[in-house]
Write an enzyme that holds these catalytic residues in place. Structure first.
Site, PDB file in Angstrom:
ATOM      1  N   HIS A 194      -2.288  -3.655   8.959  1.00 58.22           N
ATOM      2  CA  HIS A 194      -3.038  -2.867   7.964  1.00 58.22           C
ATOM      3  C   HIS A 194      -4.486  -2.844   8.444  1.00 58.22           C
ATOM      4  O   HIS A 194      -5.184  -3.863   8.439  1.00 58.22           O
ATOM      5  CB  HIS A 194      -2.888  -3.558   6.606  1.00 58.22           C
ATOM      6  CG  HIS A 194      -3.676  -2.986   5.471  1.00 58.22           C
ATOM      7  ND1 HIS A 194      -3.425  -1.738   4.955  1.00 58.22           N
ATOM      8  CD2 HIS A 194      -4.709  -3.502   4.744  1.00 58.22           C
ATOM      9  CE1 HIS A 194      -4.264  -1.515   3.934  1.00 58.22           C
ATOM     10  NE2 HIS A 194      -5.062  -2.568   3.811  1.00 58.22           N
ATOM     11  N   HIS A 198       2.368   4.648   0.981  1.00 57.40           N
ATOM     12  CA  HIS A 198       2.546   5.308   2.272  1.00 57.40           C
ATOM     13  C   HIS A 198       3.165   6.692   2.072  1.00 57.40           C
ATOM     14  O   HIS A 198       4.085   7.066   2.804  1.00 57.40           O
ATOM     15  CB  HIS A 198       3.405   4.450   3.207  1.00 57.40           C
ATOM     16  CG  HIS A 198       2.600   3.418   3.958  1.00 57.40           C
ATOM     17  ND1 HIS A 198       2.113   2.283   3.356  1.00 57.40           N
ATOM     18  CD2 HIS A 198       2.162   3.361   5.260  1.00 57.40           C
ATOM     19  CE1 HIS A 198       1.440   1.574   4.249  1.00 57.40           C
ATOM     20  NE2 HIS A 198       1.450   2.191   5.399  1.00 57.40           N
ATOM     21  N   GLU A 221      -7.396  -2.159   7.454  1.00 57.99           N
ATOM     22  CA  GLU A 221      -8.507  -2.681   6.669  1.00 57.99           C
ATOM     23  C   GLU A 221      -8.604  -4.210   6.702  1.00 57.99           C
ATOM     24  O   GLU A 221      -9.637  -4.777   6.319  1.00 57.99           O
ATOM     25  CB  GLU A 221      -8.396  -2.197   5.218  1.00 57.99           C
ATOM     26  CG  GLU A 221      -8.666  -0.714   5.032  1.00 57.99           C
ATOM     27  CD  GLU A 221      -7.431   0.171   5.252  1.00 57.99           C
ATOM     28  OE1 GLU A 221      -6.445  -0.280   5.869  1.00 57.99           O
ATOM     29  OE2 GLU A 221      -7.460   1.317   4.784  1.00 57.99           O
ATOM     30  N   GLU A 267       0.841  -1.203   0.000  1.00 60.86           N
ATOM     31  CA  GLU A 267       0.000   0.000   0.000  1.00 60.86           C
ATOM     32  C   GLU A 267       0.871   1.246   0.000  1.00 60.86           C
ATOM     33  O   GLU A 267       1.879   1.314   0.701  1.00 60.86           O
ATOM     34  CB  GLU A 267      -0.855  -0.007   1.278  1.00 60.86           C
ATOM     35  CG  GLU A 267      -1.940   1.063   1.299  1.00 60.86           C
ATOM     36  CD  GLU A 267      -2.613   1.144   2.670  1.00 60.86           C
ATOM     37  OE1 GLU A 267      -1.982   0.783   3.692  1.00 60.86           O
ATOM     38  OE2 GLU A 267      -3.771   1.597   2.717  1.00 60.86           O
ATOM     39  N   HIS A 276      -2.183   7.045   8.976  1.00 63.27           N
ATOM     40  CA  HIS A 276      -1.630   6.394   7.799  1.00 63.27           C
ATOM     41  C   HIS A 276      -0.457   7.198   7.235  1.00 63.27           C
ATOM     42  O   HIS A 276      -0.651   8.281   6.696  1.00 63.27           O
ATOM     43  CB  HIS A 276      -2.708   6.213   6.730  1.00 63.27           C
ATOM     44  CG  HIS A 276      -2.179   5.531   5.514  1.00 63.27           C
ATOM     45  ND1 HIS A 276      -1.868   4.194   5.478  1.00 63.27           N
ATOM     46  CD2 HIS A 276      -1.862   6.017   4.290  1.00 63.27           C
ATOM     47  CE1 HIS A 276      -1.399   3.882   4.302  1.00 63.27           C
ATOM     48  NE2 HIS A 276      -1.381   4.968   3.556  1.00 63.27           N
ATOM     49  N   GLU A 281       3.772   5.495  12.072  1.00 64.78           N
ATOM     50  CA  GLU A 281       4.402   4.529  11.180  1.00 64.78           C
ATOM     51  C   GLU A 281       5.789   4.999  10.735  1.00 64.78           C
ATOM     52  O   GLU A 281       6.723   4.195  10.618  1.00 64.78           O
ATOM     53  CB  GLU A 281       3.518   4.277   9.947  1.00 64.78           C
ATOM     54  CG  GLU A 281       2.247   3.497  10.256  1.00 64.78           C
ATOM     55  CD  GLU A 281       1.467   3.121   9.005  1.00 64.78           C
ATOM     56  OE1 GLU A 281       0.903   2.020   8.960  1.00 64.78           O
ATOM     57  OE2 GLU A 281       1.410   3.942   8.065  1.00 64.78           O
ATOM     58  N   ASP A 322       3.451  -1.867   5.811  1.00 63.91           N
ATOM     59  CA  ASP A 322       2.495  -2.665   6.593  1.00 63.91           C
ATOM     60  C   ASP A 322       2.901  -4.122   6.720  1.00 63.91           C
ATOM     61  O   ASP A 322       2.281  -4.886   7.471  1.00 63.91           O
ATOM     62  CB  ASP A 322       1.098  -2.581   5.968  1.00 63.91           C
ATOM     63  CG  ASP A 322       0.470  -1.204   6.161  1.00 63.91           C
ATOM     64  OD1 ASP A 322       1.074  -0.348   6.833  1.00 63.91           O
ATOM     65  OD2 ASP A 322      -0.638  -0.985   5.634  1.00 63.91           O
TER      66      ASP A 322
END
Lengths: 260, 260, 260, 260, 260, 260
Positions: free
Chosen positions: F119, F35, F121, F33, F177, F182, F44
């Site tokens: 992650h 970032h 989701e 994904e 995010h 992170e 992730d």
């Protein structure tokens, strides 16, 4: 500019730029599978990943994260799915993973994909994933997405190479599970993940011309390999690497009509 | 008493009695697939059905109706799925058909099944169907259902036989699609469904060590066969039949520990 | 030129030519199901197959290999799915088989399909397969594929014919399983697969206006038929055949606006 | 103590107590489907729900929330799935909904379930859901879960009742979609949701003995009903209600061997 | 003209006219789930249904029949799926129900849909259903179908409102299962379905920052609610209603660019 | 003895011995994904993998190969699934991958599994995979397989830590995010894969309390992060690491009642 060919190591603008320029995408498809007493269980991931990276460097491509789990190990090609450690997916799970990834790549604008298989049993479920994905892309109006699928060992076919790898005779890819071929490659690429001193020397596995389910575990050599890795060495691994990288690079250029 | 080995020709009490006595059940798994200009498209059903019947007679078994549709024809083994006439199933459809039939056989009390494959591309989806079915049977408490799966051509492996069939050299099962092997068998079993005068003679198909999707139709000989059937004859077919019936009968007896 | 209407007996160029000329394709959808003590278990395949062939000859059509396995036998229409021998598919498996075949026919260029059902319980899963297939074809831009689906017994509805078949009164198609209707047809088409001497005479099955699951096997006559076949004879079978072939041929011509 | 038979209106301890005491659970299975110009689209939900409640009161049962969406409307029984408003599920979705609910009821400790169908097209997908659920329960060791499935109109079969409802002759349940039967029931149960003044009088729909897909909308009367509702009245509805409640209550008592 | 906003209460021509005029469609997505000793189990259906109706009246919309069954109750948000009465669907069943309904709405000509979630655990399976449906619509050439998805409690976020509802401090939506929020709303909308005298007062549930499966039932307060409903009252419910109806109406107008 | 905690680096006998001794298995579940402009796309995967390894060392556990692809990025938590590079699976694919792996681990004899999510989701599709797997294991008679599932950020909840990480106030995990959290972790673990100089400083993303599909890309900051990573540094990352490793180790010991 990030020089990595590894998709996961790029930022999304870097990736987007590469894809926009027409880069070929590589997806290693592996397995978590026993490979005898002398090798780790991620062999089928490490080998196609290494080859994808090497070829991607040749053709200005990019390598996706490998699929680390594959289809169920079969007795005659991987020893069987009864070993602890071997951790396999149902066929539909692997197929849909392939399909989902292709759908996403198409959305990104990519149109060239190489699926590099490192685990024999994956082959047909990869093919089905490609077929379902391309069918779906057609429904979405995309007809120019092109996939090359290959098992890297199929590029080692020149008699001279076979002769060098198997001076005492080649017995077939089927029983090469954990044998000279894979072990030599691992010695060339990840020697710290091989301990030849623990390799079990045994005659090549012999199977009748049919399969039985539930399988009869005793038909697989107890150590899990199907042929002895004793003849493996780093030089053979480097030879295989050279042959594969050259052959696959050339095939990818041909298939996608690449300049470089 | 009905002497037929064909399940469809029995009444249910006849079938029930046979199953109760421990009969082995045979399921031919075929395809509807082009086989060149000289042969009909049901070859992959007719051949395993004939072999199932012959072997069933040897081992007091029973033959289920064949699966007449199989997995998608692949270019290197069946010419590709782009020919008109070739009518194929998605992998999951074939897999679930196998799974459903095994579940039902287990309900009948049968415990011995031979899946005789007549279409190369079916293999892994049959394997998956067996795996899913046996897993499910275990959940239902049934652990003694045993399946033998085989492709009949794997029993033709004695060098003398290969030599007799291919005096000019054997090029591999892969390209035997519609070639000497299948054509000879058809000449022995269903000569009225072969017209050798329409056979197209062509050099063996040659493919690169990778696959491309969408396939490039031009890589398949235009007639659809992968090697020329010109060397086919009835005698070769009868030899193959003898070898297969003998080999498979013996394998079935061995696998299920049958007296007869 | 091969005069057969059987797709499996044609070569692919013969099939391709027929399809290109607009031939209607017929698919018999059957079952492997007990039909009492006096008849074989492939009745639901043999009957629609015979009718497909007869009608195909009338309208210059082609007959695909029958689907030999159908949806689960229901107590009130087929006796129930608990008999040994009855070998049924899950609904989704049948539905996807229909869907896959339609997708392939569309690829061949065919646009006219008749699904001839020979097993009552299949009906709704066939309908769902058609719906899923036509939806998918629309996504692929194909909107002119047309399917006729029918159960052949629905064409036997003229009072005079019913009166001739059932002089003592017609009790409904539901309990015709293995009774006068199917047995007469089998006597006309495959007399060697019927043994009326073993037919069990019993009063028509009576069921409450609801179903129970798990079913109560005792509610089905022990022999498996739902009404007695004693009144069956070859002449009735020939009458049914005439009526069906005429009615279905006419319906197919009407539905597809055929000249012939 | 809450006297409601409606599961949704109970607290969980109330429900738990009822289930522990052996209560029969009722699930109305309906559809959102056009019912002509004179009736609302939730008819197929309202009718089985009302009947479930009435019967549940008789047999000390409980009524689950109805399934408000059903399988696709078919032309000969519901006019076809092309009307705006008709909102249908794929077969698998309905089947899995049934399967999931049965799995949950079994976890609650319930063992008696009545599936009351209010939409003809649902029948086979309900049956499949039951079959998959009971199979799965067996894997979990539960073998005493019992399901009754019924379409309430099947309980209206006494000739005297039919005569009273259809003094000019009964034309079959098939074309009763939106006609005298359903309209009368709605007039008895939910008169505010019927407007007979808008009912379209038309001759009964006539269909050929086959189906065509894509359907030909013109074959359905333009208003959507398959027979005229003009003969409907509240008295007929009350008669149907009495007959159904009595018949179904008695059937449920019989099927589950209930005292009450 | 029928003034109802309830799709099920309309005739199909009324619905068709509304849809043709561009009406927004609302689908309440609920669950059948325990809500403690003091409330019925249909709370998650009643609340979003009431809100859908209220908002539909504001924006000239229409409300579909609610989905009465939802995804499995999770311990930290709904107490867990081990309570009797809680009756849940597999994720795929919910997802496909959403997908099927969207496909049908698109066929009707609708292009604006609001999915109003009343059960926390549904969220991601609703999202997946939308994604699969919109993908499929794109294959069918429909690109202007727009979906708003929301959980109504997310509109209660003004600090002043939170302060009024929770004068002693707000502990998070997670543990509001069966607590002050839902109970107050039920008191405002369906007071006859709440019996505060049976409410169990208990400290808010506390959970570790991870989940365990199989769940440890003792971690959920024995009564099933996650926080005490004791502070609930009708006035709070009316406040929530006002806030939600206003906020959601405004959001819907904004999202679909509605005049009204 | 191989001291690695990485399953892929072990031989099968090493793995088998560990599992036999009761080792806890860890599975990192990640995503590919975007970032933002300053970080690679495998964040992730890298973060939960690093945490799994660190915790596994504490509790004598083993770490499986990470799942490198996750569920579709959502706008409010990951920016949305429209970015090039973000490569996501359908929910069912992720769910079945989890289910397959658990089935295999149970076969190996493992009974303790930690699913470490990286992650947001993924959460509900992981939960569904666990539920389906444990249900299936119960059918196979295995009732003692225990799964802990967690998102590592949920262990960072002590006010003092939050204060140290976000001296100017914490805005919620949702918009973290690619933000401080992170990025700090990546600086501590893989600094070479972060280029803070390319980080885009922007105000925190603000979203309405509903979602729209198809998403409106403009609602996501153009760079892809949802909050600015400018406040990130290595020290914060090390603090998070300490807190997570300590908290998760302790949770795992508690959940599985481990000595060590």
């Amino acid at each position: 500019m990030n020089e990595s060919v590894v998709v996961g190591e790029l930022t999304w603008p870097e990736y987007a730029q590469k894809v926009a320029s027409g880069s070929t995408i590589f997806l290693p498809v592996g397995a978590l599978e026993q490979h005898g007493h002398h090798m780790c269980m991620e062999v089928d991931v490490l080998l196609p990943t290494a080859l994808c990276k090497a070829v991607a460097r040749e053709v200005d491509g990019l390598v996706l994260p490998a699929l680390a789990y594959g289809y169920k190990s079969q007795q005659k090609s991987g020893g069987g799915n009864h070993f602890p450690g071997t951790t396999s997916l149902d066929g539909a799970t692997l197929t849909h993973t392939i399909q989902d990834i292709i759908r996403e790549l198409a959305r990104h604008g990519a149109r060239k994909l190489v699926l590099m298989n490192g685990h024999y049993e994956n082959s047909m479920f990869i093919v089905e994933g490609i077929d379902l994905a391309l069918r779906e892309l057609r429904y979405g109006g995309i007809t120019d997405f092109k996939v090359v699928v290959l098992s890297y060992w199929d590029f080692v076919n020149a008699p001279a190479v076979i002769e060098e790898l198997y001076p005492e005779g080649f017995l077939g890819w089927d029983i090469e599970h954990g044998g000279v071929f894979e072990t030599s490659l691992m010695l060339a690429l990840h020697p710290e993940k091989v301990d030849l001193s623990r390799a079990v020397d045994h005659p090549p596995a012999k199977f009748p011309p049919y399969d039985v389910f539930p399988i009869i575990p005793e038909r697989t050599p107890a150590c899990g390999t199907l042929s002895s890795p004793k003849g493996a060495n780093r030089e053979k691994g480097e030879l295989i690497l050279r042959v594969c990288v050259e052959g696959i690079s050339s095939a990818v250029r041909e298939a996608f009509d690449l300049q470089k």
